[in-house]
Design an enzyme around this catalytic site. Sequence first.
Site, PDB file in Angstrom:
ATOM      1  N   GLU A   1      15.466 -12.407  16.331  1.00 37.17           N
ATOM      2  CA  GLU A   1      14.018 -12.391  16.090  1.00 37.17           C
ATOM      3  C   GLU A   1      13.379 -13.775  16.125  1.00 37.17           C
ATOM      4  O   GLU A   1      12.157 -13.900  16.206  1.00 37.17           O
ATOM      5  CB  GLU A   1      13.707 -11.725  14.748  1.00 37.17           C
ATOM      6  CG  GLU A   1      13.825 -10.221  14.760  1.00 37.17           C
ATOM      7  CD  GLU A   1      13.052  -9.585  13.619  1.00 37.17           C
ATOM      8  OE1 GLU A   1      11.811  -9.650  13.639  1.00 37.17           O
ATOM      9  OE2 GLU A   1      13.695  -9.042  12.712  1.00 37.17           O
TER      10      GLU A   1
ATOM     11  N   SER B   1       4.346  -9.705   7.837  1.00 34.74           N
ATOM     12  CA  SER B   1       3.828  -8.926   6.709  1.00 34.74           C
ATOM     13  C   SER B   1       3.560  -9.823   5.510  1.00 34.74           C
ATOM     14  O   SER B   1       4.058 -10.951   5.426  1.00 34.74           O
ATOM     15  CB  SER B   1       4.849  -7.858   6.311  1.00 34.74           C
ATOM     16  OG  SER B   1       6.023  -8.462   5.788  1.00 34.74           O
TER      17      SER B   1
ATOM     18  N   GLN C   1       0.803  -1.220   0.000  1.00 34.16           N
ATOM     19  CA  GLN C   1       0.000   0.000   0.000  1.00 34.16           C
ATOM     20  C   GLN C   1       0.840   1.276   0.000  1.00 34.16           C
ATOM     21  O   GLN C   1       0.301   2.374  -0.133  1.00 34.16           O
ATOM     22  CB  GLN C   1      -0.929   0.010   1.224  1.00 34.16           C
ATOM     23  CG  GLN C   1      -1.952  -1.104   1.248  1.00 34.16           C
ATOM     24  CD  GLN C   1      -2.813  -1.080   2.496  1.00 34.16           C
ATOM     25  OE1 GLN C   1      -2.893  -0.075   3.193  1.00 34.16           O
ATOM     26  NE2 GLN C   1      -3.462  -2.201   2.793  1.00 34.16           N
TER      27      GLN C   1
ATOM     28  N   HIS D   1       9.897   0.127   7.621  1.00 34.51           N
ATOM     29  CA  HIS D   1      10.524  -0.839   6.720  1.00 34.51           C
ATOM     30  C   HIS D   1      10.790  -0.098   5.422  1.00 34.51           C
ATOM     31  O   HIS D   1       9.930   0.631   4.929  1.00 34.51           O
ATOM     32  CB  HIS D   1       9.604  -2.042   6.485  1.00 34.51           C
ATOM     33  CG  HIS D   1      10.184  -3.108   5.599  1.00 34.51           C
ATOM     34  ND1 HIS D   1      11.501  -3.530   5.692  1.00 34.51           N
ATOM     35  CD2 HIS D   1       9.626  -3.852   4.610  1.00 34.51           C
ATOM     36  CE1 HIS D   1      11.717  -4.484   4.807  1.00 34.51           C
ATOM     37  NE2 HIS D   1      10.598  -4.687   4.128  1.00 34.51           N
TER      38      HIS D   1
ATOM     39  N   GLY E   1       4.678  -5.889  16.427  1.00 41.52           N
ATOM     40  CA  GLY E   1       4.172  -4.714  17.124  1.00 41.52           C
ATOM     41  C   GLY E   1       3.717  -4.974  18.542  1.00 41.52           C
ATOM     42  O   GLY E   1       3.889  -4.126  19.429  1.00 41.52           O
TER      43      GLY E   1
END
Length: 492
Positions: free
Chosen positions: A393, A414, A110, A132, A158
């Site tokens: 991560e 994502s 987007q 990002h 998040g």
Amino acid sequence: MANYFNTLNLRQKLDQLGRCRFMDREEFADEANFLKGKKIVIVGCGAQGLNQGLNMRDSGLDISYALRPEAIAEKRASFQRATENGFKVGTYEELIPTADLVVNLTPDKQHSKVVADVMPLMKKDSAFGYSHGFNIVEVGEEIRKDITVVMVAPKCPGTEVREEYKRGFGVPTLIAVHPENDPKGEGLAIAKAWAAATGGHKAGVLESSFVAEVKSDLMGEQTILCGMLQAGSIVCYDKLVADGKDPAYAGKLIQYGWETITEALKQGGITLMMDRLSNSAKLRAFELAEQIKKSLGFLYYKHMDDIVSGHFSATMMADWENDDKDLFAWREATGKTAFENAPKYDGKISEQEYFDNGVLMIAMVKAGVELAFDAMVASGIYEESAYYESLHELPLIANTIARKRLYEMNVVISDTAEYGNYLFSNVATPILAKEIIPNLQKGDLGEPTPAVEVDNITLRAVNDAIRNHPVELIGQELRGYMTDMKRIAVAG
């Protein structure tokens, strides 16, 4: 628009890939003060958008959310999240013209539309932020020259950004200033204040570049963070069931096993994870990891090469134009795997049992972390960035599988990460099934490794090899900045 990285000459590419400086805590003495009194408008209220906004507001910043008129009129989820948390919400036209900093926290696909819509509304000499850099680096978005462009990229989902902040801590964060858009020389000050407002300065901040963040982030999420966990989950579950294990037990061992074993990884790296095993199991896990490296090494480097060249991004953006046909097909196929549909197991599995019965899984983690780290470093990415995008991560992503298996992982990450995950796992899964699974021994998966005689020289050599891999050396240093890390709950 053209891929920004591919417009650079070799010297510029190497410079951007190698941007990585661990910032001293003293550099954040002013914390978020640079942004206090300024109007900050966040576009998008998903996981990153909401949780970063909550932290920034609690740090004394003026936060509001700009949403599309239809999202407001129809009271969509983004509108509900923002309003239920007491934020001011308005349309682009209502909020953007007075904003000093506009933060774009919408999905990657987007971004170009968001930029096209908000840039004409932004006031002169304002700033635009990302978490990002895909839109800048891979799409090649060009932002108006009077606008300062910065990035603050927390290295976790998040929800964790918020939870760590509430504990008075934060999550490791990369910050960067786009070299094409820093007209007033204020980019670094803006990025530092934004990072401090989210709590990132308390866990460690790397001053990086848009290029280094994107290339390392894409590599980590495609391979060890998501792709390897997906491929490993599928083949390990199928092997356990084929060996006659209770499908419900097999499902729980895999679903919660990644989270449990990577908790040790989080606290003490590969060394601690391997130390949770008996000497016999440790030697076997080391041997299996070397075999996995031989089978999958080429695939890790292929993904790194495709990311650096821009081939991956071009392939994914072509699927965007095709209404995500491949993405949706792969997502549907994942939902039909045996692991995703395994029955629930009500019995208890002790923490140590996850290690003892998951030697192959531990070997997959070790091999995957080291391969991803090595491929990034070989491509010019600094060790600090490579560590955060591989080992650091991994426990956070494993935690999503513990919640609702692969479905939850692919929902939380994502669409860009999900697409890359499928590209990797679709190739890695049959390779593991063909080259690794048929050669397993008793005790590699589903039951403890039989005790064998272990000589001191062999054990010492294996321990030295584990502890002296570069990811362990840099990891020991970086974990020193994260001494207050929250322990992820381990399932019983």
